[in-house]
Design a protein around this motif. Structure first.
Motif, short mmCIF file in Angstrom:
data_model
loop_
_atom_site.label_atom_id
_atom_site.label_comp_id
_atom_site.label_asym_id
_atom_site.label_seq_id
_atom_site.Cartn_x
_atom_site.Cartn_y
_atom_site.Cartn_z
N SER A 98 0.84 -1.22 0.00
CA SER A 98 0.00 0.00 0.00
C SER A 98 0.86 1.26 0.00
O SER A 98 0.47 2.28 -0.56
CB SER A 98 -1.05 0.04 1.12
OG SER A 98 -0.68 -0.72 2.18
N TRP A 99 2.06 1.16 0.62
CA TRP A 99 2.93 2.35 0.61
C TRP A 99 3.34 2.68 -0.83
O TRP A 99 3.22 3.82 -1.26
CB TRP A 99 4.18 2.11 1.46
CG TRP A 99 4.97 3.35 1.69
CD1 TRP A 99 4.82 4.26 2.69
CD2 TRP A 99 6.05 3.85 0.87
NE1 TRP A 99 5.72 5.28 2.56
CE2 TRP A 99 6.49 5.05 1.45
CE3 TRP A 99 6.67 3.39 -0.29
CZ2 TRP A 99 7.53 5.82 0.92
CZ3 TRP A 99 7.70 4.15 -0.83
CH2 TRP A 99 8.12 5.35 -0.23
N GLU A 103 13.99 5.82 3.84
CA GLU A 103 13.73 6.07 5.27
C GLU A 103 12.22 6.22 5.51
O GLU A 103 11.68 5.64 6.46
CB GLU A 103 14.48 7.34 5.71
CG GLU A 103 14.27 7.62 7.19
CD GLU A 103 15.11 8.79 7.71
OE1 GLU A 103 16.10 9.18 7.07
OE2 GLU A 103 14.75 9.31 8.78
N ASN A 104 11.55 6.97 4.63
CA ASN A 104 10.10 7.11 4.77
C ASN A 104 9.39 5.78 4.62
O ASN A 104 8.46 5.46 5.37
CB ASN A 104 9.54 8.09 3.72
CG ASN A 104 9.95 9.50 4.03
OD1 ASN A 104 10.27 9.82 5.17
ND2 ASN A 104 9.96 10.36 3.02
N LEU A 105 9.85 4.99 3.65
CA LEU A 105 9.25 3.67 3.42
C LEU A 105 9.33 2.83 4.70
O LEU A 105 8.32 2.27 5.16
CB LEU A 105 9.99 2.97 2.27
CG LEU A 105 9.81 1.46 2.16
CD1 LEU A 105 8.41 1.13 1.67
CD2 LEU A 105 10.84 0.83 1.22
N ILE A 106 10.51 2.77 5.29
CA ILE A 106 10.67 1.93 6.49
C ILE A 106 9.84 2.48 7.65
O ILE A 106 9.09 1.74 8.30
CB ILE A 106 12.16 1.82 6.89
CG1 ILE A 106 12.93 1.10 5.78
CG2 ILE A 106 12.32 1.08 8.21
CD1 ILE A 106 14.40 0.91 6.06
N LYS A 107 9.96 3.77 7.89
CA LYS A 107 9.23 4.33 9.04
C LYS A 107 7.71 4.15 8.88
O LYS A 107 7.02 3.71 9.80
CB LYS A 107 9.56 5.82 9.20
CG LYS A 107 10.94 6.08 9.77
CD LYS A 107 11.18 7.58 9.90
CE LYS A 107 12.48 7.87 10.65
NZ LYS A 107 12.78 9.31 10.68
N ASP A 108 7.19 4.47 7.68
CA ASP A 108 5.74 4.41 7.47
C ASP A 108 5.19 2.99 7.53
O ASP A 108 4.05 2.78 7.93
CB ASP A 108 5.36 5.01 6.10
CG ASP A 108 5.62 6.50 6.04
OD1 ASP A 108 5.88 7.09 7.11
OD2 ASP A 108 5.56 7.08 4.94
N THR A 109 5.99 2.01 7.10
CA THR A 109 5.45 0.65 7.07
C THR A 109 5.65 -0.07 8.41
O THR A 109 4.83 -0.91 8.78
CB THR A 109 6.07 -0.19 5.93
OG1 THR A 109 7.49 -0.08 6.01
CG2 THR A 109 5.61 0.28 4.58
N GLN A 154 12.03 0.90 18.09
CA GLN A 154 10.84 1.76 18.17
C GLN A 154 11.24 3.23 18.01
O GLN A 154 10.61 3.97 17.25
CB GLN A 154 10.15 1.54 19.50
CG GLN A 154 8.81 2.22 19.56
CD GLN A 154 8.07 1.85 20.83
OE1 GLN A 154 8.67 1.35 21.79
NE2 GLN A 154 6.79 2.08 20.85
N ASP A 155 12.29 3.65 18.73
CA ASP A 155 12.73 5.05 18.63
C ASP A 155 13.13 5.38 17.20
O ASP A 155 12.80 6.45 16.69
CB ASP A 155 13.92 5.31 19.57
CG ASP A 155 13.49 5.28 21.02
OD1 ASP A 155 12.26 5.28 21.27
OD2 ASP A 155 14.37 5.22 21.91
N ALA A 156 13.84 4.45 16.55
CA ALA A 156 14.32 4.72 15.18
C ALA A 156 13.16 4.95 14.23
O ALA A 156 13.21 5.85 13.39
CB ALA A 156 15.20 3.58 14.69
N VAL A 157 12.10 4.15 14.37
CA VAL A 157 11.01 4.30 13.38
C VAL A 157 10.01 5.38 13.76
O VAL A 157 9.19 5.78 12.95
CB VAL A 157 10.27 2.97 13.07
CG1 VAL A 157 11.22 1.96 12.47
CG2 VAL A 157 9.56 2.42 14.27
#
Ligand code: 4AD
Ligand code: MG
Length: 470
Positions: free
Chosen positions: A153-154, A273-279, A305-308
């Motif tokens: 979906s991303w 980075e956006n892909l990883i954080k958002d998913t 958790q902090d990283a994402v």
């Protein structure tokens, strides 16, 4: 309290009418016990009714529910979720006297390999066909599935088109010589025997050497020149003999290519980075995610958790800066391999950078050109290429990506005589466009976010050199 007081007052009234005036006889020995047994009977009756098997409606598979039972169910639902008295479990299956259990698939509890005790990862790999029956592996598989759906979906939200790229290929995209070659097994087909006494020498099935793909990048690049933004999550095969916790012979890679990238290599870092954080963020709320970390290292879970969730961008340093930092650190840290410009970052260096130097994910950009494949775009300094590796704690390299070389003259020089890849040059010759892309090991991503130390536990049926059980 009011109703009980009223009832007891009435009972006491009866007591006062009894001829022998034994104080409390009726209340204590007749009325209250009768009252208690009536209440118990009521409770048992409804519990039994709940489990009556003959009420299953055979056409719908649902049990017919009468009004009384409906009321009971509503009462129970109103109490909210009830926990099982057994420790470490939220639910239990109760079969009371009125219920029946039919064993459909027998299992000898003495010899069943998945016993209820701590089983080591190595033991479970030896029983890979049964290991998904453990909570841990089952949770990992569900997280893997959820993550795949989030990734889809991303990419959809970013107007990327999912592509089914081929698995059989004529190229070794990475040029690392770790390909599996395909070969047709020459069988004894009856038709061969009729026409010739000596069968013809075996020819290449595809009239040229064929391999299992190590990466889908080159085919994605071809499609990006038409569809602009493309991606795939597909299996890759590498005949690496290294027995490490982060290498498999068959693994899944998430790869994307897109035309007209903005802001060079740093733009690709932003996108990944956006892909990883958002998913990952939504996946972290699931019960399976908690199950994977249960009893695990809490500070490591918090670091993920902090990283994402952190809003500030992850660290970005160049390869040259990374080497300088590693060389400073080498005064105090004992590295097996001395960090040196022009040499690959070793796994110990990658881990130091992510775990000690930055303490979280770090993009290392602009590696020396001699360390990277031909397709990466040369930087103006003439000695580095516009690429990055994303390094994360405990895993090391998670992603590799780059701006692609779109200048045909430079590409020809670097490709040399890679046979059968003329089509790759055609992509530049016939109206190419600047483009960029990356590849991320899906099992490595799972390993990082769920604290699983070895990626052999992040795929249903792992294969590595010397091992393919089923
Ligand atoms: O760095 P690699 O070799 O890059 C490529 O193959 C590019 N063609 C990708 C692209 O730009 N489209 O591999 C990319 C990632 C690595 O960072 C790692 O996460 C994973 O793939 N990977 C492996 N995962 C498991 N087992 C292996 N043997 C792996 N080799 C690479
Ligand atoms: Mg790489």
């Amino acid at each position: 309290a009011f109703i009980s007081t009223a009832i007891i007052t009435i009972f006491k009234g009866f007591d006062s009418f009894l001829p022998w005036k034994a104080d409390g006889f009726f209340t204590n020995y007749v009325a209250l016990p009768t009252f208690f047994f009536l209440w118990l009977g009521y409770k048992l009756y409804y519990r039994t009714k709940m489990l009556r098997p003959e009420e299953v409606d055979l056409t719908t598979g649902l049990r017919a529910i009468d009004e009384e039972e409906q009321r009971y169910l509503e009462q129970e639902a109103a109490k909210g979720p009830q926990t099982s008295p057994g420790s470490g479990q939220s639910h239990e299956l109760v079969v009371d006297q009125a219920g029946e259990i039919e064993v459909l698939g027998e299992c000898d509890p003495e010899t069943y390999p998945i016993q209820k005790k701590d089983l080591t990862p190595e033991y479970l790999r030896d029983h890979v066909h049964l290991r998904a029956r453990t909570t841990h592996i089952a949770s990992m598989l569900r997280i893997r599935d959820e993550l795949r759906r989030k990734v889809d979906s991303w990419f959809e939200s970013q107007a990327f088109c999912h592509i089914n790229t081929p698995i059989i290929t004529g190229n070794d995209a990475e040029g690392a010589g770790e390909t599996f070659r395909l070969e047709k097994i020459e069988g004894h087909h009856p038709a061969d025997a009729v026409h010739t006494s000596t069968p013809p020498p075996p020819a290449e099935f595809f009239a040229r050497p064929a391999y299992l793909t190590v990466s889908h990048q080159l085919h994605l690049e071809a499609l990006a020149t038409s569809l602009s933004r493309v991606y795939t999550l597909s299996p890759c095969f590498r005949a690496e003999r290294s027995q490490t916790s982060r290498h498999l012979a068959e693994f899944w890679m998430l790869e994307a290519e897109w035309a007209f990238p903005q802001n060079g290599v740093l733009g690709i870092c932003d996108l990944t980075e956006n892909l990883i954080k958002d998913t990952i963020r939504p996946v972290m709320d699931s019960d399976d995610f908690s199950a994977l970390w249960k009893g695990g290292n809490e500070s490591r879970r918090k670091a993920v958790q902090d990283a994402v969730t952190q809003t500030s961008p992850w660290a970005r340093i160049t390869y040259t800066e990374a080497i300088e930092e590693l060389q400073h650190a080498a005064d105090t840290v004992k590295f097996e391999f001395a960090p040196q410009w022009g040499h690959s970052l070793q796994s110990e260096h990658e881990k130091w950078l992510a775990e000690q130097y930055v303490g979280g994910p770090v993009f290392v950009t602009d590696y020396p050109s001699q360390l990277k494949p031909f397709y990466m775009r040369a930087n103006d300094d003439g000695r580095t290429v516009a690429c990055f590796d994303l390094l994360v704690p405990h895993v090391g390299e998670l992603i590799g990506g780059s701006v692609r070389e779109e200048r045909i003259e430079l590409l020809e020089g670097k490709m040399g005589d890679i046979q059968g890849s003329e089509w790759y040059l055609d992509l530049r010759k016939f109206g190419g466009a600047p483009h960029a892309g990356f590849g991320m090991g899906f099992e490595r991503l799972l390993s990082w976010i769920s604290g699983i130390d070895n990626i052999r536990e992040c795929i249903p049926m792992p294969r590595w050199s010397g091992r393919m059980l089923l």
